[in-house]
Motif scaffolding. Structure first.
Motif, PDB file in Angstrom:
ATOM      1  N   ARG A   1     -29.225 -14.972  53.658  1.00 21.42           N
ATOM      2  CA  ARG A   1     -27.521 -14.927  52.729  1.00 21.42           C
ATOM      3  C   ARG A   1     -27.236 -13.428  52.773  1.00 21.42           C
ATOM      4  NH1 ARG A   1     -29.161 -20.292  49.531  1.00 21.42           N
ATOM      5  NH2 ARG A   1     -29.427 -21.106  50.473  1.00 21.42           N
ATOM      6  N   VAL A   2     -27.816 -12.126  51.813  1.00 22.10           N
ATOM      7  CA  VAL A   2     -27.220 -10.864  51.548  1.00 22.10           C
ATOM      8  C   VAL A   2     -27.095 -10.199  51.987  1.00 22.10           C
ATOM      9  CG1 VAL A   2     -28.013  -9.124  50.030  1.00 22.10           C
ATOM     10  CG2 VAL A   2     -28.715 -11.514  48.788  1.00 22.10           C
TER      11      VAL A   2
ATOM     12  N   CYS B   1     -31.177 -18.422  44.004  1.00 20.51           N
ATOM     13  CA  CYS B   1     -30.994 -17.939  45.714  1.00 20.51           C
ATOM     14  C   CYS B   1     -31.726 -19.469  45.878  1.00 20.51           C
ATOM     15  CB  CYS B   1     -30.984 -17.341  46.331  1.00 20.51           C
ATOM     16  SG  CYS B   1     -30.178 -16.881  48.419  1.00 20.51           S
TER      17      CYS B   1
ATOM     18  N   CYS C   1     -25.838 -18.986  42.278  1.00 23.35           N
ATOM     19  CA  CYS C   1     -24.417 -17.544  43.054  1.00 23.35           C
ATOM     20  C   CYS C   1     -24.177 -17.015  41.744  1.00 23.35           C
ATOM     21  CB  CYS C   1     -24.035 -18.366  43.456  1.00 23.35           C
ATOM     22  SG  CYS C   1     -23.964 -18.709  45.254  1.00 23.35           S
ATOM     23  N   GLU C   2     -23.705 -18.018  40.803  1.00 24.36           N
ATOM     24  CA  GLU C   2     -23.398 -17.519  39.202  1.00 24.36           C
ATOM     25  C   GLU C   2     -24.355 -16.695  38.500  1.00 24.36           C
ATOM     26  OE1 GLU C   2     -23.513 -20.695  40.046  1.00 24.36           O
ATOM     27  OE2 GLU C   2     -24.904 -21.263  38.513  1.00 24.36           O
TER      28      GLU C   2
ATOM     29  N   CYS D   1     -26.379 -14.611  40.518  1.00 24.13           N
ATOM     30  CA  CYS D   1     -27.533 -14.034  40.728  1.00 24.13           C
ATOM     31  C   CYS D   1     -26.974 -13.080  40.585  1.00 24.13           C
ATOM     32  CB  CYS D   1     -26.645 -14.726  42.285  1.00 24.13           C
ATOM     33  SG  CYS D   1     -27.021 -13.186  43.723  1.00 24.13           S
TER      34      CYS D   1
ATOM     35  N   ARG E   1     -24.646 -11.065  43.424  1.00 18.49           N
ATOM     36  CA  ARG E   1     -24.009 -11.606  44.130  1.00 18.49           C
ATOM     37  C   ARG E   1     -22.897 -10.668  44.630  1.00 18.49           C
ATOM     38  NH1 ARG E   1     -24.018 -12.219  39.031  1.00 18.49           N
ATOM     39  NH2 ARG E   1     -22.019 -11.160  37.397  1.00 18.49           N
ATOM     40  N   ASP E   2     -22.941  -9.283  43.947  1.00 12.55           N
ATOM     41  CA  ASP E   2     -21.468  -8.561  44.394  1.00 12.55           C
ATOM     42  C   ASP E   2     -21.894  -8.266  45.468  1.00 12.55           C
ATOM     43  OD1 ASP E   2     -20.055  -9.491  42.235  1.00 12.55           O
ATOM     44  OD2 ASP E   2     -20.803  -8.082  41.404  1.00 12.55           O
TER      45      ASP E   2
ATOM     46  N   CYS F   1     -23.606  -9.717  47.807  1.00 12.61           N
ATOM     47  CA  CYS F   1     -23.920 -10.594  49.111  1.00 12.61           C
ATOM     48  C   CYS F   1     -23.167 -10.785  49.942  1.00 12.61           C
ATOM     49  CB  CYS F   1     -24.028 -11.833  48.043  1.00 12.61           C
ATOM     50  SG  CYS F   1     -24.898 -13.265  49.165  1.00 12.61           S
TER      51      CYS F   1
ATOM     52  N   ARG G   1     -22.178 -14.789  50.649  1.00 16.69           N
ATOM     53  CA  ARG G   1     -20.362 -15.316  49.074  1.00 16.69           C
ATOM     54  C   ARG G   1     -19.945 -14.326  49.817  1.00 16.69           C
ATOM     55  NH1 ARG G   1     -19.236 -12.239  44.450  1.00 16.69           N
ATOM     56  NH2 ARG G   1     -18.162 -13.987  42.808  1.00 16.69           N
TER      57      ARG G   1
ATOM     58  N   HIS H   1     -19.701 -18.026  52.199  1.00 12.28           N
ATOM     59  CA  HIS H   1     -20.442 -19.484  51.871  1.00 12.28           C
ATOM     60  C   HIS H   1     -20.575 -20.488  53.009  1.00 12.28           C
ATOM     61  CE1 HIS H   1     -20.188 -18.987  46.849  1.00 12.28           C
ATOM     62  NE2 HIS H   1     -21.911 -17.957  47.781  1.00 12.28           N
TER      63      HIS H   1
END
Length: 291
Positions: free
Chosen positions: A148-149, A194, A201-202, A204, A207-208, A210, A213, A217
């Motif tokens: 994901r990231v 995750c 995600c909120e 995580c 997240r910035d 990722c 994201r 998604h």
DNA sequence: AAAACGTGGTA
DNA sequence: TTACCAAGTTT
């Protein structure tokens, strides 16, 4: 492309604040405790491992304690964790540790990898979490987080790829203690935030940074992932048969096993399989027991 | 390289 | 209720 610090600092800080306290974590945990936990955690959730791990360590505080017992005791103590061959392999590993390593869990990846039931992940995990060595620890959580990231996809490929391993290796901090914390933090993030379904995600910390994201998604679009069937399978039949043996202190008559599974051909085949695997032994003309 | 291998929780 | 999933290893 995210820079190292976009990932490492926030994740390490998050782990410091959110890590669960587990009996096999922290400086007081023995290497044996870590090793037992890793065997039990193979495909089995933490919540179900906790009580069995505690009882196991209380009864067998060292590899030698376990090695001194019949393997059937390990199978019985394994309870309903599933995949009982892991109990066989853990016992065999304990025997080998006594025979070849002076009763001490070996600290090198290669020595660990040579023990039964220890594959690439478990060898790296024990070397890292019990001994602070620096290895790429690639379990299902780490694979999902990095997919994901870094890669920007929802889920990793069915099998580990070379590219995946390279990404994980590049991200692994050079400093040994930091590398260990990084790996456990990645796993913890995958377990708590995750997650495979409904990731939070909120909450995580990365997240910035990722890619998944950032890409909005996108859903998984790889090859279909195989679903295990269960009802009526040999796996279920074996489980039923072994449960009868496990829940009874001594040898049991064949009729008890017959009652546990009605379809005869399958029952006979599965019992033979259990015997071949060393999970069950014939104890008399018409009786069976744990080894 | 794909299939076999347990079990129970969650949505 | 069915489907999916959980710190993989072995053959």
């Amino acid at each position: 492309m995210a820079s190292m610090s976009d990932l490492h600092d926030p994740l390490l800080r998050w782990y410091d604040d959110h890590a669960r306290e587990l009996p096999w974590r922290g400086p007081q945990a023995s290497a044996w405790s870590v090793m037992v936990s890793e065997f039990m955690l193979q495909q089995t959730p933490v919540a179900r491992v906790l009580p069995v791990h505690e009882a196991w360590l209380a009864r067998w505080p060292t590899p030698a304690d376990l090695a001194a017992e019949p393997v059937g005791e390990a199978v019985r103590a394994w309870g309903r964790l599933g995949y009982p061959r892991r109990a066989l392999r853990l016992h065999a590993a304990a025997v080998a540790i006594v025979a070849d390593h002076g009763g001490e869990v070996p600290s090198s990846y290669d020595d660990l990898r040579a023990l039964s039931g220890i594959g690439d992940y478990t060898a790296a995990a024990i070397a890292t979490f019990a001994f602070g060595r620096r290895h790429v620890v690639l379990d299902t959580n780490v694979r999902r987080v990095l997919a994901r990231v870094v890669q920007g996809v929802e889920l990793p490929a069915p099998a580990v790829t070379k590219a995946e391993r390279e990404v994980a290796a590049e991200l692994l901090p050079l400093d040994e203690p930091t590398a260990a914390t990084w790996s456990i933090a990645l796993m913890e993030l995958g377990a708590l935030v995750c997650t495979a379904t409904r990731p939070r995600c909120e909450a995580c910390p990365v997240r910035d940074a990722c890619a998944w994201r950032a890409a909005g998604h996108p859903p998984y679009d790889g090859p279909p992932r195989k679903v295990q069937t269960w009802a009526g399978t040999d796996r279920q039949c074996r489980g039923r048969l072994l449960a009868v043996l496990r829940d009874d202190p001594g040898p049991v008559h064949r009729s008890r096993l017959d009652a546990a599974w009605t379809e005869e051909a399958q029952r006979v085949r599965c019992l033979a399989g259990l015997v071949a695997d060393g999970l069950v032994v014939p104890a008399g003309p018409d009786t069976y027991a744990l080894p």
